[in-house]
Design a protein around this motif. Sequence first.
Motif, short mmCIF file in Angstrom:
data_model
loop_
_atom_site.label_atom_id
_atom_site.label_comp_id
_atom_site.label_asym_id
_atom_site.label_seq_id
_atom_site.Cartn_x
_atom_site.Cartn_y
_atom_site.Cartn_z
N ASP A 254 0.82 -1.22 0.00
CA ASP A 254 0.00 0.00 0.00
C ASP A 254 0.85 1.27 0.00
OD1 ASP A 254 -2.20 -1.56 0.02
OD2 ASP A 254 -2.63 -1.31 2.15
N GLU A 255 2.06 1.14 0.50
CA GLU A 255 2.93 2.32 0.54
C GLU A 255 3.90 2.39 -0.63
OE1 GLU A 255 4.06 1.74 4.56
OE2 GLU A 255 2.09 2.55 5.08
N GLY A 256 3.72 1.47 -1.58
CA GLY A 256 4.58 1.49 -2.75
C GLY A 256 5.91 0.78 -2.56
N ILE A 257 6.05 0.14 -1.41
CA ILE A 257 7.27 -0.62 -1.15
C ILE A 257 7.18 -1.96 -1.87
CG2 ILE A 257 8.70 -1.69 0.64
CD1 ILE A 257 8.66 1.41 0.69
N ALA A 258 8.26 -2.29 -2.56
CA ALA A 258 8.23 -3.48 -3.41
C ALA A 258 8.41 -4.77 -2.62
CB ALA A 258 9.34 -3.37 -4.46
N TYR A 259 7.87 -5.84 -3.20
CA TYR A 259 8.15 -7.18 -2.69
C TYR A 259 8.17 -8.15 -3.86
CZ TYR A 259 3.10 -7.94 -3.15
OH TYR A 259 1.82 -8.05 -3.63
N ALA A 260 8.85 -9.25 -3.68
CA ALA A 260 8.92 -10.27 -4.72
C ALA A 260 7.61 -11.04 -4.74
CB ALA A 260 10.08 -11.22 -4.45
N LEU A 261 7.02 -11.10 -5.93
CA LEU A 261 5.67 -11.64 -6.08
C LEU A 261 5.58 -13.15 -5.91
CD1 LEU A 261 3.86 -10.09 -9.19
CD2 LEU A 261 2.91 -10.44 -6.91
N LEU A 262 6.52 -13.87 -6.47
CA LEU A 262 6.34 -15.33 -6.59
C LEU A 262 6.27 -16.02 -5.24
CD1 LEU A 262 8.61 -16.35 -9.60
CD2 LEU A 262 6.21 -15.66 -9.58
N ASP A 263 7.02 -15.52 -4.28
CA ASP A 263 7.06 -16.21 -2.99
C ASP A 263 6.85 -15.25 -1.81
OD1 ASP A 263 9.40 -14.83 -3.04
OD2 ASP A 263 10.71 -16.58 -3.05
N ASP A 264 6.11 -14.17 -2.08
CA ASP A 264 5.82 -13.19 -1.04
C ASP A 264 7.08 -12.73 -0.32
OD1 ASP A 264 4.09 -11.51 0.28
OD2 ASP A 264 3.64 -12.95 1.87
N ASN A 265 8.10 -12.45 -1.13
CA ASN A 265 9.35 -11.86 -0.65
C ASN A 265 10.14 -12.78 0.29
OD1 ASN A 265 10.74 -9.43 -1.29
ND2 ASN A 265 10.55 -8.77 0.84
N GLN A 266 9.99 -14.08 0.06
CA GLN A 266 10.66 -15.04 0.94
C GLN A 266 12.00 -15.53 0.41
OE1 GLN A 266 9.38 -15.85 4.09
NE2 GLN A 266 8.29 -14.02 3.39
N ASN A 267 12.39 -15.10 -0.79
CA ASN A 267 13.68 -15.52 -1.33
C ASN A 267 13.77 -17.04 -1.44
OD1 ASN A 267 16.15 -14.51 -2.35
ND2 ASN A 267 17.22 -15.19 -0.53
N ARG A 268 12.65 -17.68 -1.80
CA ARG A 268 12.56 -19.12 -1.69
C ARG A 268 12.27 -19.82 -3.02
NH1 ARG A 268 8.49 -20.27 2.79
NH2 ARG A 268 9.96 -19.28 4.18
#
Length: 75
Positions: free
Chosen positions: A29-43
Amino acid sequence: SYYTCVDQELCIACGSCGALAPDLFDYDDEGIAYALLDDNQNRIKIPNVLEDDLLDAYDSCPTDAIKLTKANTTE
Ligand code: F3S
């Protein structure tokens, strides 16, 4: 291939990663990015077809917030 996640402390919501790699990055909501495929879990390994997008986004991030981890395989 790679895993990826965003260091949300470093992200300044510039919007570049999602523009260059819309299948890989989205914003909260604040425009901060996250990795889509694994909800930013680096997995989850980034599919090879998306690797160019990933590297473009990585190169474009002004604060080096996008983290890449090389997957430990020969794929
Ligand atoms: Fe944030 Fe960098 Fe993306 S500043 S919006 S992670 S390009």
